[in-house]
Structure formats: structure tokens, C-alpha cells
Design a protein around this motif. Structure first.
Motif, PDB file in Angstrom:
ATOM      1  N   ILE A   1     -20.386   6.452  11.808  1.00  0.00           N
ATOM      2  CA  ILE A   1     -21.241   5.400  12.346  1.00  0.00           C
ATOM      3  C   ILE A   1     -22.687   5.886  12.304  1.00  0.00           C
ATOM      4  O   ILE A   1     -22.998   6.951  12.846  1.00  0.00           O
ATOM      5  N   PRO A   2     -23.612   5.143  11.696  1.00  0.00           N
ATOM      6  CA  PRO A   2     -25.023   5.565  11.670  1.00  0.00           C
ATOM      7  C   PRO A   2     -25.623   5.550  13.078  1.00  0.00           C
ATOM      8  O   PRO A   2     -25.429   4.607  13.841  1.00  0.00           O
ATOM      9  N   LEU A   3     -26.345   6.621  13.423  1.00  0.00           N
ATOM     10  CA  LEU A   3     -27.021   6.709  14.710  1.00  0.00           C
ATOM     11  C   LEU A   3     -28.529   6.578  14.577  1.00  0.00           C
ATOM     12  O   LEU A   3     -29.183   5.956  15.413  1.00  0.00           O
ATOM     13  N   ALA A   4     -29.089   7.190  13.524  1.00  0.00           N
ATOM     14  CA  ALA A   4     -30.545   7.195  13.387  1.00  0.00           C
ATOM     15  C   ALA A   4     -30.926   7.612  11.981  1.00  0.00           C
ATOM     16  O   ALA A   4     -30.147   8.242  11.260  1.00  0.00           O
ATOM     17  N   THR A   5     -32.140   7.248  11.591  1.00  0.00           N
ATOM     18  CA  THR A   5     -32.774   7.803  10.395  1.00  0.00           C
ATOM     19  C   THR A   5     -34.153   8.302  10.800  1.00  0.00           C
ATOM     20  O   THR A   5     -34.824   7.699  11.641  1.00  0.00           O
ATOM     21  N   PHE A   6     -34.560   9.421  10.232  1.00  0.00           N
ATOM     22  CA  PHE A   6     -35.860  10.003  10.554  1.00  0.00           C
ATOM     23  C   PHE A   6     -36.278  10.887   9.391  1.00  0.00           C
ATOM     24  O   PHE A   6     -35.521  11.044   8.410  1.00  0.00           O
ATOM     25  N   THR A   7     -37.456  11.423   9.451  1.00  0.00           N
ATOM     26  CA  THR A   7     -37.921  12.311   8.386  1.00  0.00           C
ATOM     27  C   THR A   7     -38.068  13.729   8.909  1.00  0.00           C
ATOM     28  O   THR A   7     -38.339  13.955  10.092  1.00  0.00           O
ATOM     29  N   VAL A   8     -37.867  14.661   8.023  1.00  0.00           N
ATOM     30  CA  VAL A   8     -37.989  16.089   8.337  1.00  0.00           C
ATOM     31  C   VAL A   8     -39.000  16.684   7.365  1.00  0.00           C
ATOM     32  O   VAL A   8     -38.885  16.495   6.144  1.00  0.00           O
ATOM     33  N   TRP A   9     -39.996  17.376   7.899  1.00  0.00           N
ATOM     34  CA  TRP A   9     -40.964  18.057   7.049  1.00  0.00           C
ATOM     35  C   TRP A   9     -40.345  19.360   6.536  1.00  0.00           C
ATOM     36  O   TRP A   9     -39.992  20.243   7.300  1.00  0.00           O
ATOM     37  N   VAL A  10     -40.191  19.472   5.223  1.00  0.00           N
ATOM     38  CA  VAL A  10     -39.773  20.717   4.570  1.00  0.00           C
ATOM     39  C   VAL A  10     -40.948  21.146   3.705  1.00  0.00           C
ATOM     40  O   VAL A  10     -41.199  20.575   2.636  1.00  0.00           O
ATOM     41  N   GLY A  11     -41.689  22.130   4.216  1.00  0.00           N
ATOM     42  CA  GLY A  11     -42.937  22.476   3.555  1.00  0.00           C
ATOM     43  C   GLY A  11     -43.897  21.303   3.634  1.00  0.00           C
ATOM     44  O   GLY A  11     -44.129  20.731   4.700  1.00  0.00           O
ATOM     45  N   TRP A  12     -44.426  20.873   2.494  1.00  0.00           N
ATOM     46  CA  TRP A  12     -45.382  19.770   2.460  1.00  0.00           C
ATOM     47  C   TRP A  12     -44.707  18.427   2.208  1.00  0.00           C
ATOM     48  O   TRP A  12     -45.365  17.394   2.121  1.00  0.00           O
ATOM     49  N   ARG A  13     -43.339  18.450   2.110  1.00  0.00           N
ATOM     50  CA  ARG A  13     -42.623  17.220   1.775  1.00  0.00           C
ATOM     51  C   ARG A  13     -41.929  16.616   2.994  1.00  0.00           C
ATOM     52  O   ARG A  13     -41.327  17.326   3.792  1.00  0.00           O
ATOM     53  N   ARG A  14     -41.991  15.308   3.100  1.00  0.00           N
ATOM     54  CA  ARG A  14     -41.244  14.585   4.123  1.00  0.00           C
ATOM     55  C   ARG A  14     -39.917  14.159   3.507  1.00  0.00           C
ATOM     56  O   ARG A  14     -39.881  13.380   2.562  1.00  0.00           O
ATOM     57  N   GLN A  15     -38.832  14.686   4.058  1.00  0.00           N
ATOM     58  CA  GLN A  15     -37.503  14.409   3.515  1.00  0.00           C
ATOM     59  C   GLN A  15     -36.750  13.448   4.434  1.00  0.00           C
ATOM     60  O   GLN A  15     -36.738  13.617   5.659  1.00  0.00           O
ATOM     61  N   TYR A  16     -36.091  12.507   3.806  1.00  0.00           N
ATOM     62  CA  TYR A  16     -35.244  11.576   4.553  1.00  0.00           C
ATOM     63  C   TYR A  16     -34.099  12.329   5.219  1.00  0.00           C
ATOM     64  O   TYR A  16     -33.538  13.271   4.654  1.00  0.00           O
ATOM     65  N   CYS A  17     -33.719  11.896   6.417  1.00  0.00           N
ATOM     66  CA  CYS A  17     -32.531  12.437   7.084  1.00  0.00           C
ATOM     67  C   CYS A  17     -31.823  11.313   7.825  1.00  0.00           C
ATOM     68  O   CYS A  17     -32.450  10.541   8.558  1.00  0.00           O
ATOM     69  N   GLY A  18     -30.539  11.228   7.609  1.00  0.00           N
ATOM     70  CA  GLY A  18     -29.716  10.302   8.366  1.00  0.00           C
ATOM     71  C   GLY A  18     -28.814  11.072   9.312  1.00  0.00           C
ATOM     72  O   GLY A  18     -28.375  12.189   9.004  1.00  0.00           O
ATOM     73  N   LEU A  19     -28.557  10.511  10.477  1.00  0.00           N
ATOM     74  CA  LEU A  19     -27.635  11.108  11.446  1.00  0.00           C
ATOM     75  C   LEU A  19     -26.496  10.132  11.661  1.00  0.00           C
ATOM     76  O   LEU A  19     -26.716   8.966  12.017  1.00  0.00           O
ATOM     77  N   LEU A  20     -25.285  10.609  11.415  1.00  0.00           N
ATOM     78  CA  LEU A  20     -24.088   9.791  11.580  1.00  0.00           C
ATOM     79  C   LEU A  20     -23.143  10.479  12.539  1.00  0.00           C
ATOM     80  O   LEU A  20     -23.252  11.681  12.803  1.00  0.00           O
ATOM     81  N   LYS A  21     -22.161   9.729  13.012  1.00  0.00           N
ATOM     82  CA  LYS A  21     -21.238  10.243  14.017  1.00  0.00           C
ATOM     83  C   LYS A  21     -19.829   9.717  13.739  1.00  0.00           C
ATOM     84  O   LYS A  21     -19.659   8.572  13.300  1.00  0.00           O
ATOM     85  N   ALA A  22     -18.826  10.548  14.002  1.00  0.00           N
ATOM     86  CA  ALA A  22     -17.433  10.124  13.857  1.00  0.00           C
ATOM     87  C   ALA A  22     -16.544  10.995  14.734  1.00  0.00           C
ATOM     88  O   ALA A  22     -16.875  12.162  14.998  1.00  0.00           O
ATOM     89  N   GLU A  23     -15.446  10.430  15.181  1.00  0.00           N
ATOM     90  CA  GLU A  23     -14.424  11.199  15.892  1.00  0.00           C
ATOM     91  C   GLU A  23     -13.397  11.674  14.874  1.00  0.00           C
ATOM     92  O   GLU A  23     -12.714  10.849  14.244  1.00  0.00           O
ATOM     93  N   ILE A  24     -13.291  12.960  14.694  1.00  0.00           N
ATOM     94  CA  ILE A  24     -12.355  13.544  13.738  1.00  0.00           C
ATOM     95  C   ILE A  24     -11.395  14.439  14.502  1.00  0.00           C
ATOM     96  O   ILE A  24     -11.806  15.418  15.118  1.00  0.00           O
ATOM     97  N   GLU A  25     -10.110  14.064  14.494  1.00  0.00           N
ATOM     98  CA  GLU A  25      -9.075  14.830  15.197  1.00  0.00           C
ATOM     99  C   GLU A  25      -9.462  15.092  16.644  1.00  0.00           C
ATOM    100  O   GLU A  25      -9.269  16.188  17.174  1.00  0.00           O
ATOM    101  N   GLY A  26     -10.038  14.074  17.281  1.00  0.00           N
ATOM    102  CA  GLY A  26     -10.348  14.154  18.702  1.00  0.00           C
ATOM    103  C   GLY A  26     -11.644  14.853  19.043  1.00  0.00           C
ATOM    104  O   GLY A  26     -11.982  14.990  20.225  1.00  0.00           O
TER     105      GLY A  26
END
Length: 486
Positions: A56-81
Motif C-alpha cells: 500500500i503506498p504511504l508517501a512519495t518524497f525526494t532524497v538528495w543524493v549528492g547534487w541530485r534529487r532522487q524520487y523515493c516511494g514508501l510502501l507498506k505491507a503485512e508479510i507473515e504477520g
């Protein structure tokens, strides 16, 4: 207590080694003890579709890696409890494998930065971040330096587990500064300088509140020059915060009484175990014989696993009344040795190259003895699986092998296997011959097996030790928070 495991792999989603077993199994064992334990890991392209569809998508945000802004998605799931969070970036993680790429340092710098940024989007920040191996080693460092100004994260405790000190995430000094967006201060007091390079693991060894590794003996060994890989001085300095806790195994999945890979379920019956030996011999084309001792090896075929010792005396070993079954892949040199032996002595040895979980289980169940003469072994799971399937281990006394396999003493009747101390091929061969001799004494062999049965191979004992460590750390962080000390 809310605990978040930060790991680059975890079963049943992605695995290359024992790290995945720990990150997959320990949170489940902790949940049984009342801990709210979750996992955060990369969203690899190889994650099974059955799990990916649950995310399930929770959020999208950017992460600075050096001089570049990189896309990041955060998802969530229940796996084996267990709650799993996934860091999504297809450029870094949608690849054929988990590791082995030229930009691995950049990939896991991104992952470390993204994990910390993702804390903003989780329902409740964790009380403790438990990080594993070099791929996540920057998290404790960055949390206290780059993100040290974020007051709401100041009380988060950090634990770092060394699964194999040999792999440390070493890269160029300028490269690391560029990737994390920091200056020369990164190499100052308690910095990440390492013999003219940058060392990601050093960040965790300096800044994590607690350090663990996967066996008590390995915790001692890595404080020496022989095993310390250049970090032994720092590890001695942190000795008061370093604990060795032996890994467990999933005793539900690995249960010879309920393993669908086996021909005959068994618990403690040698007669039923030997039916599995006959079936394995038949499957691999070896002469079928209950009385012929069968030695199993399931391993990466690399120097660390002591295969140079096996290669040195392979001819002498096969001259004994014995059969050898090898499953694994790795160094072409060792694959060639076992392939040639299989072709020249097909009645004595069979080698299967690659990974085959079902066959591995049948080897554990069908072998009488399990050979693991490692040069070094932080913990080792194979010897625990062998004991679980009533295969008697023959090991070198190092790391977790020393902590879990006790050599049989005829005078006292104690011991669950056989071991040798010196890294020497003929010492290993002598120990194998001793085991072969005692195998022919049915009563003694049953005693050795019964000694192994008494051991607890599950995560229960290990989870208790981790619980004590987490509780001590939580108390320490709380006291520091109340006193206004970060």
C-alpha cells in the motif's frame, strides 16, 4: 517497544545469505514476545508478485543524493504477520540481483538516507532502529550527525549487527562526501576515514548505541588483528557495547517431521532417517547402502568455507568407505574440482551446482554427517540445520561453529558433533576418520545424535537475548532524554 529492522534483504522476499534469515525470522520471534517489530528494506524488482500486490503506498518524497534529487516511494505491507516498509526507487532497485553492481555504494547511501527521511511518514517513529551489515551502516551515523538537529528523533536508539566483517562498504573519500552531502567533517573525530578511504561500516561501529554480532566467539575474534579486518582496534574500544548472540533457525519451516521435500518424515528414528539416505542415493545415482556413511556439504563454493582443505585431501577422503554429496556454486576452481571428482569417481561423490532448496533439505535429512571446515564463520546456519535433521556436524572451531558444535568426548558421552582447531587439511581428515569410526558403533552414534536433539535451535533463546539488549538500550536512551543529553 516499537522496533524497526533496517535490512537490505529479508526472507521470504529477498535473500542472498544468512542476513535475510535473521531479518525475516527475528522480528516474528520478537512479536511473539510482545515487541512491535517491523522491517524496512528496498523494493527490489525480484520481490515475489504475491507480496508486491499487497503493498500500500504511504508517501512519495525526494532524497538528495549528492547534487541530485532522487524520487523515493514508501510502501507498506503485512508479510507473515510482520509490518514491512519498502523503499521504492526503480533506478536503484529494479535490477536482476540484489548486489554486485558498480554503484552499490550509491544505492545503499540512498537507501540509508531514504530510511531516515521515511521516518517522517510512519505512524509512530520507532524506539529502536536495528541495522544490519554495511548496506545500512550509515543510518546510525547520519541519524546523529546529518540529522542530529531533528529533536523528535534524538531519543531513537540504534543497534547495529555485524553479519560478516569482511564486507564493510569501502569507497573513495570524495565519493562518500558527495553522496551524503557533507564536507570534511565526515572524516574528523569519530569519522569514517579508513586507511585513506571511506568506510560505511565504521559509521555504525562509531555511532550505534549497541553493537552485536552473530556468535560470542566471533565477537571475540573480530577484536583481534587476525579477524578484525582493520577494525579490531575500534571494536576493542567498543567492547563494552558489543555482544555476540547466536542466530536461530525457523524450526517450523525446517522440521524433518513436516518437511514436504523429504521422502520419509522422521524425528529421532535412525531407521526412518536412513530411508531418506537411500532415497537421496537413488536420486543422485550413488550406490544405495544404509551402512555406507554419507557426508553432506551445502555451501557457497568459496575459500571462506574451507574448501581448500577438502580439495587438498579429497582423494584420500574418497578412498575411505564413504560417500560425499556436494550442493553449491561459487568459485569455478572448486566447481571444477568437484565436477572432475564426480566424473572420475561416480560411485563415491556427486556434486550439484547451483541453488536447490528442496535438494538441500534432502541432503540434510539423508546425510549421516555434515562437513563445514570454514576458515571463518560468523555464525553459520548450516550446522544448525544439520543438527535439526539429525546429521552430525564436522566443523572447524571458529566463530559460531565453535559455539554450537561441541566435539564428542567418549569419556563423558558429551558432545553433538566433531571439531578440529587448526586450519589444516589432515587435521580435518583425521577428525572425519574419527567420526567414521564411531559411526560404526550404533549405540555411540545414537548417543551423539541424542545429545544434539537436546539443543534449542529456534529463535526463542536468541530473541530473549535481543530483548534484554533492547530493554537496556531503551532504558539508557530514556534516562539520557530525561537528563537532556543526546
Amino acid at each position: 517497544m516499537r522496533l524497526l529492522f533496517v535490512a537490505s534483504e529479508a526472507v521470504p522476499l529477498a535473500k542472498t545469505g544468512g542476513l535475510a534469515d535473521v531479518a525475516g525470522s527475528l522480528p516474528k520471534a520478537l512479536k511473539e514476545r510482545g515487541v512491535d517489530a517491523g522491517v524496512v528494506m528496498p523494493k527490489y524488482g525480484s520481490i515475489p508478485e504475491s507480496a508486491a500486490t499487497q503493498m500500500i503506498p504511504l508517501a512519495t518524497f525526494t532524497v538528495w543524493v549528492g547534487w541530485r534529487r532522487q524520487y523515493c516511494g514508501l510502501l507498506k505491507a503485512e508479510i507473515e504477520g510482520v509490518t514491512h516498509y519498502f523503499i521504492d526507487n526503480e533506478y536503484y532497485f529494479k535490477r536482476g540481483g540484489l548486489y554486485g553492481y558498480d554503484d552499490d555504494p550509491e544505492r545503499f547511501v540512498f537507501f540509508s538516507l531514504a530510511v531516515i527521511e521515511a521516518l517522517r511518514f510512519m505512524d509512530t517513529p520507532p524506539d529502536i532502529l536495528h541495522c544490519h551489515d554495511w548496506q545500512t551502516a550509515l543510518v546510525p551515523y547520519l541519524l546523529r550527525t546529518k540529522y542530529g538537529h531533528v529533536a523528535e528523533w534524538a531519543s531513537i536508539g540504534t543497534v547495529f549487527t555485524i553479519h560478516n566483517l569482511k564486507y564493510q562498504g569501502v569507497l573513495g573519500t570524495q565519493q562518500l562526501m558527495d553522496l551524503v552531502g557533507m564536507g570534511d567533517e565526515i572524516y574528523g573525530y569519530r569519522g569514517l576515514e579508513y586507511y585513506g578511504a571511506a568506510n560505511m561500516m565504521k559509521g555504525a561501529l562509531e555511532y550505534a548505541d549497541k553493537l552485536t554480532t552473530v556468535s560470542p566467539t566471533y565477537a571475540d575474534e573480530i577484536q583481534t588483528a587476525e579477524y578484525g579486518e582493520g577494525l579490531n582496534g575500534l571494536l576493542r574500544h567498543r567492547a563494552a557495547d558489543l555482544a555476540g548472540i547466536v542466530n536461530g533457525i525457523d524450526t517450523i519451516s525446517f522440521d524433518p517431521m513436516n518437511d514436504p521435500a523429504l521422502v520419509t518424515p522422521f524425528r529421532n528414528s535412525l531407521a526412518k532417517k536412513r530411508r531418506n539416505k537411500l532415497a537421496l542415493q537413488r536420486e543422485l545415482g550413488l550406490p544405495e547402502s544404509e551402512s555406507t556413511p554419507l557426508i553432506g556439504i551445502v555451501s557457497r563454493l568459496v575459500d571462506q568455507k574451507g574448501l581448500d582443505l577438502v580439495a587438498a585431501v579429497l582423494g584420500e577422503l574418497l578412498d575411505e568407505d564413504v560417500q560425499l554429496v556436494v550442493l553449491g556454486s561459487g568459485d569455478p576452481h572448486y566447481e571444477g574440482i568437484f565436477r572432475h571428482a564426480t566424473e572420475s569417481r561416480p560411485d563415491k561423490i556427486k556434486a550439484w551446482f547451483g541453488f536447490n532448496d528442496s535438494l538441500a533439505r534432502r541432503i540434510y535429512a539423508g546425510s549421516d554427517m555434515y562437513l563445514m571446515p570454514s576458515l571463518f564463520e560468523p555464525c553459520g546456519l548450516s550446522q544448525l540445520l544439520a543438527l535439526r535433521y539429525r546429521s552430525v556436524p564436522i566443523v572447524r572451531e571458529t566463530g559460531g561453529l565453535r559455539d554450537t558444535v561441541k566435539s564428542y568426548e567418549e569419556a563423558t558421552g558429551e558432545g553433538n558433533g566433531f571439531s578440529f582447531a587448526s586450519y589444516n587439511a589432515h587435521d580435518m581428515l583425521f577428525t572425519i576418520r574419527r567420526a567414521l569410526g564411531l559411526y560404526r558403533d550404533e549405540k555411540t552414534w545414537e548417543k551423539i545424535i541424542s545429545n544434539g536433539v537436546k539443543e534449542d535451535y529456534s529463535w526463542t533463546k536468541s530473541a530473549k537475548a535481543y530483548m534484554a539488549l533492547y530493554q537496556e538500550l531503551a532504558g539508557r536512551r530514556k534516562a539520557a532524554e530525561l537528563s537532556g543529553v543526546n
